[in-house]
Design a protein around this motif. Structure first.
Motif, PDB file in Angstrom:
ATOM      1  N   GLN A 191      -7.510 -43.441 -40.937  1.00 19.98           N
ATOM      2  CA  GLN A 191      -7.459 -43.862 -39.541  1.00 19.98           C
ATOM      3  C   GLN A 191      -6.022 -44.022 -39.066  1.00 19.98           C
ATOM      4  O   GLN A 191      -5.658 -43.585 -37.962  1.00 19.98           O
ATOM      5  N   ALA A 192      -5.187 -44.645 -39.901  1.00 19.04           N
ATOM      6  CA  ALA A 192      -3.804 -44.901 -39.504  1.00 19.04           C
ATOM      7  C   ALA A 192      -3.038 -43.603 -39.289  1.00 19.04           C
ATOM      8  O   ALA A 192      -2.274 -43.461 -38.330  1.00 19.04           O
ATOM      9  N   VAL A 193      -3.257 -42.625 -40.177  1.00 21.32           N
ATOM     10  CA  VAL A 193      -2.551 -41.352 -40.057  1.00 21.32           C
ATOM     11  C   VAL A 193      -3.032 -40.577 -38.840  1.00 21.32           C
ATOM     12  O   VAL A 193      -2.242 -40.044 -38.058  1.00 21.32           O
ATOM     13  N   LEU A 194      -4.354 -40.526 -38.614  1.00 20.63           N
ATOM     14  CA  LEU A 194      -4.893 -39.725 -37.520  1.00 20.63           C
ATOM     15  C   LEU A 194      -4.636 -40.365 -36.158  1.00 20.63           C
ATOM     16  O   LEU A 194      -4.357 -39.670 -35.180  1.00 20.63           O
ATOM     17  N   SER A 195      -4.715 -41.668 -36.089  1.00 22.36           N
ATOM     18  CA  SER A 195      -4.563 -42.323 -34.792  1.00 22.36           C
ATOM     19  C   SER A 195      -3.124 -42.279 -34.287  1.00 22.36           C
ATOM     20  O   SER A 195      -2.874 -42.476 -33.098  1.00 22.36           O
ATOM     21  N   THR A 196      -2.165 -42.022 -35.181  1.00 27.78           N
ATOM     22  CA  THR A 196      -0.760 -41.930 -34.778  1.00 27.78           C
ATOM     23  C   THR A 196      -0.208 -40.516 -34.945  1.00 27.78           C
ATOM     24  O   THR A 196       0.992 -40.306 -34.847  1.00 27.78           O
ATOM     25  N   GLN A 197      -1.088 -39.555 -35.159  1.00 27.55           N
ATOM     26  CA  GLN A 197      -0.687 -38.182 -35.422  1.00 27.55           C
ATOM     27  C   GLN A 197      -0.179 -37.508 -34.150  1.00 27.55           C
ATOM     28  O   GLN A 197      -0.838 -37.523 -33.115  1.00 27.55           O
ATOM     29  N   LEU A 198       0.996 -36.889 -34.223  1.00 31.90           N
ATOM     30  CA  LEU A 198       1.577 -36.198 -33.077  1.00 31.90           C
ATOM     31  C   LEU A 198       0.622 -35.175 -32.481  1.00 31.90           C
ATOM     32  O   LEU A 198       0.484 -35.065 -31.255  1.00 31.90           O
ATOM     33  N   LEU A 199      -0.058 -34.405 -33.336  1.00 30.62           N
ATOM     34  CA  LEU A 199      -0.970 -33.370 -32.855  1.00 30.62           C
ATOM     35  C   LEU A 199      -2.174 -33.948 -32.126  1.00 30.62           C
ATOM     36  O   LEU A 199      -2.846 -33.232 -31.380  1.00 30.62           O
ATOM     37  N   LEU A 200      -2.463 -35.211 -32.353  1.00 29.65           N
ATOM     38  CA  LEU A 200      -3.669 -35.825 -31.792  1.00 29.65           C
ATOM     39  C   LEU A 200      -3.321 -36.910 -30.783  1.00 29.65           C
ATOM     40  O   LEU A 200      -4.107 -37.832 -30.573  1.00 29.65           O
ATOM     41  N   ARG A 201      -2.160 -36.798 -30.156  1.00 36.90           N
ATOM     42  CA  ARG A 201      -1.757 -37.772 -29.137  1.00 36.90           C
ATOM     43  C   ARG A 201      -1.573 -37.069 -27.803  1.00 36.90           C
ATOM     44  O   ARG A 201      -1.211 -35.889 -27.734  1.00 36.90           O
ATOM     45  N   ASP A 202      -1.785 -37.796 -26.731  1.00 29.81           N
ATOM     46  CA  ASP A 202      -1.557 -37.316 -25.373  1.00 29.81           C
ATOM     47  C   ASP A 202      -0.296 -37.963 -24.812  1.00 29.81           C
ATOM     48  O   ASP A 202       0.165 -38.995 -25.309  1.00 29.81           O
ATOM     49  N   PRO A 203       0.272 -37.381 -23.738  1.00 33.69           N
ATOM     50  CA  PRO A 203       1.375 -38.060 -23.066  1.00 33.69           C
ATOM     51  C   PRO A 203       0.927 -39.423 -22.545  1.00 33.69           C
ATOM     52  O   PRO A 203      -0.252 -39.574 -22.202  1.00 33.69           O
ATOM     53  N   PRO A 204       1.799 -40.413 -22.535  1.00 33.56           N
ATOM     54  CA  PRO A 204       3.233 -40.341 -22.863  1.00 33.56           C
ATOM     55  C   PRO A 204       3.539 -40.513 -24.348  1.00 33.56           C
ATOM     56  O   PRO A 204       4.679 -40.298 -24.755  1.00 33.56           O
ATOM     57  N   ASP A 205       2.530 -40.892 -25.168  1.00 35.67           N
ATOM     58  CA  ASP A 205       2.794 -41.081 -26.602  1.00 35.67           C
ATOM     59  C   ASP A 205       3.282 -39.785 -27.248  1.00 35.67           C
ATOM     60  O   ASP A 205       4.232 -39.786 -28.041  1.00 35.67           O
ATOM     61  N   HIS A 206       2.606 -38.681 -26.935  1.00 37.25           N
ATOM     62  CA  HIS A 206       2.995 -37.397 -27.513  1.00 37.25           C
ATOM     63  C   HIS A 206       4.425 -37.035 -27.131  1.00 37.25           C
ATOM     64  O   HIS A 206       5.217 -36.574 -27.974  1.00 37.25           O
ATOM     65  N   THR A 207       4.791 -37.263 -25.884  1.00 38.29           N
ATOM     66  CA  THR A 207       6.136 -36.945 -25.416  1.00 38.29           C
ATOM     67  C   THR A 207       7.180 -37.745 -26.189  1.00 38.29           C
ATOM     68  O   THR A 207       8.216 -37.211 -26.611  1.00 38.29           O
ATOM     69  N   ARG A 208       6.923 -39.028 -26.377  1.00 35.10           N
ATOM     70  CA  ARG A 208       7.879 -39.884 -27.097  1.00 35.10           C
ATOM     71  C   ARG A 208       8.029 -39.440 -28.546  1.00 35.10           C
ATOM     72  O   ARG A 208       9.159 -39.293 -29.060  1.00 35.10           O
TER      73      ARG A 208
END
Length: 409
Positions: free
Chosen positions: A72-89
């Motif tokens: 859960q920790a790896v997937l919930s913070t995974q760059l490939l699985l994030r949307d902006p603005p988290d993905h952008t950061r």
């Protein structure tokens, strides 16, 4: 009602293109079911694929409830699985290491590793080119870039294979992520105590906006796994296609300047990823005559869209000199592959120098008997046995695959 089409059988894995061509002819998007009986929507045409990849209303977030805590920790913070603005950061914090200029600086070291690996082919009557070149080259490069000590790399191939091929609910996947995360936590602690001049050391030393511990673990897992897995397939698939199309191999031997263009054609015709990663509709989206409701999972068949005859002339022909580029093997839009410049450079150097050193290299097994990796996302060979029958003098550094004249990286 859209018919459910069953894919991913053994026959499909061996040769997916006839089934995908049939889907393209009947429409741009289809309701399909995975080998694990999970339904989703599959995009099979190039225009609609570009639309999906550029549409910010499709979310990359995936549900992780019920999965083991480490996973859960790896997937919930995974760059490939994030949307902006988290993905952008998150992307901004690592993108500086993967600019074309920074990657070009790695050329001498990649050439050095490649030549050493090619030296190892000499005198062997038969070798598995996946084990001898396609895997160790990108693996060594990404480990050096990240700062993974050479003596501590032994378990990474097993972890990586399990993470790439494992089912989200499998115990093996959870265990691989747990073991890799545990190793990385220890490595981070050592790098904090004694800073190192590498990418992980730089991420740990960032002032201000920085990655938290779970984000660091997730980013390191992504960079380690994605940083070499796709290039393994790219190099293997390139040799496979050149053996299937010997007249094109002869063209590259006669004109090494075609090597960069040949790598782009490999990416189009037999790219290292069979599918995009999942996206979820947050509102209804219309593709062609089909409207996909909100809350549905959507994947893109990269193998299909890169052979769409409405975009590419004679798409089933391997032709490095084609002038209708625009493959989607590295994606499109905000999630365009961060490691594309590195994968391109490694592929160009590996194939250019392989052909220069061993122009008479041949498959040791009929191509029809080669086996492709199982699973939904990857498209690569499990092994590539070859025979090496000659060894000319190596070329001077940069003589082959030197793509400095403006190719899209």
């Amino acid at each position: 009602m859209v018919a459910v089409v069953a894919l991913f059988s053994d026959e499909y894995q061996a040769d997916p293109h006839p089934a995908l061509a049939g889907l393209r002819r009947s429409g741009p998007v289809h309701r399909v079911v995975s080998a694990a009986d999970v339904p989703f929507w599959l995009v099979t045409r190039w225009t609609e694929a570009r639309q999906v990849l550029a549409d910010p209303s499709l979310s990359k977030r995936q549900p992780v409830d019920g999965l083991p805590q480490e996973l859960q920790a790896v997937l919930s913070t995974q760059l490939l699985l994030r949307d902006p603005p988290d993905h952008t950061r998150l992307r901004r914090l690592v993108s500086g290491a993967f600019t074309p200029r920074r990657i070009e600086d790695l050329r001498p070291r990649i050439e050095q590793i490649t030549d050493r690996l090619l030296d190892g082919l000499s005198g062997a009557p038969e070798v598995d080119l996946i084990d001898a070149l396609a895997f160790p080259l990108p693996f060594e490069v990404i480990c050096e870039l990240l700062g993974i000590p050479a003596a501590e790399r032994g378990s990474f191939r097993g972890w990586s294979n399990t993470i790439i091929l494992g089912d989200f609910g499998s115990a093996d996947l959870a265990e691989a992520v747990r073991e890799l995360s545990q190793y990385l936590r220890g490595l981070f602690a050592r790098k904090r105590a004694q800073p190192t001049d590498d990418l992980l050391g730089a991420l740990l030393a960032v002032d201000g906006d920085r990655l938290d511990e779970d984000e660091l673990i997730s980013m390191a897992v992504l960079l380690l796994v994605a940083g070499h897995e796709t290039t393994v397939n790219l190099i293997g698939n390139a040799v496979y296609l050149l053996e299937r199309w010997p007249e094109q191999k002869r063209r590259l031997l006669d004109d090494p300047g075609l090597v960069p263009a040949a790598i782009e054609e490999v990416l189009r015709m037999a790219g290292p990823s069979a599918m995009s990663t999942y996206r979820v509709t947050t509102r209804p989206i219309t593709l062609g005559d089909t409207t996909i409701p909100a809350g549905e999972q959507v994947l893109i068949s990269l193998l299909s869209v890169n052979r769409d005859d409405e975009r590419f002339a004679d798409p089933d022909t391997f032709d490095p000199s084609r002038d209708d580029g625009g493959h989607l093997s590295f994606g499109h839009g905000s999630h365009f592959c961060l490691g594309a410049p590195l994968a391109r450079l490694e592929g160009q150097i590996a194939i250019g120098r392989l052909l220069a050193r061993y122009p008479d290299i041949r498959l040791a097994t009929p191509w029809q008997e080669l086996r492709w990796r199982p699973g939904l996302l990857m498209h690569g060979l499990t092994a590539l046995p070859v025979r090496v029958t000659s060894r000319p003098a190596p070329p001077p550094a940069g003589a082959l695959g030197d793509d400095r004249q403006g190719h899209d990286v």
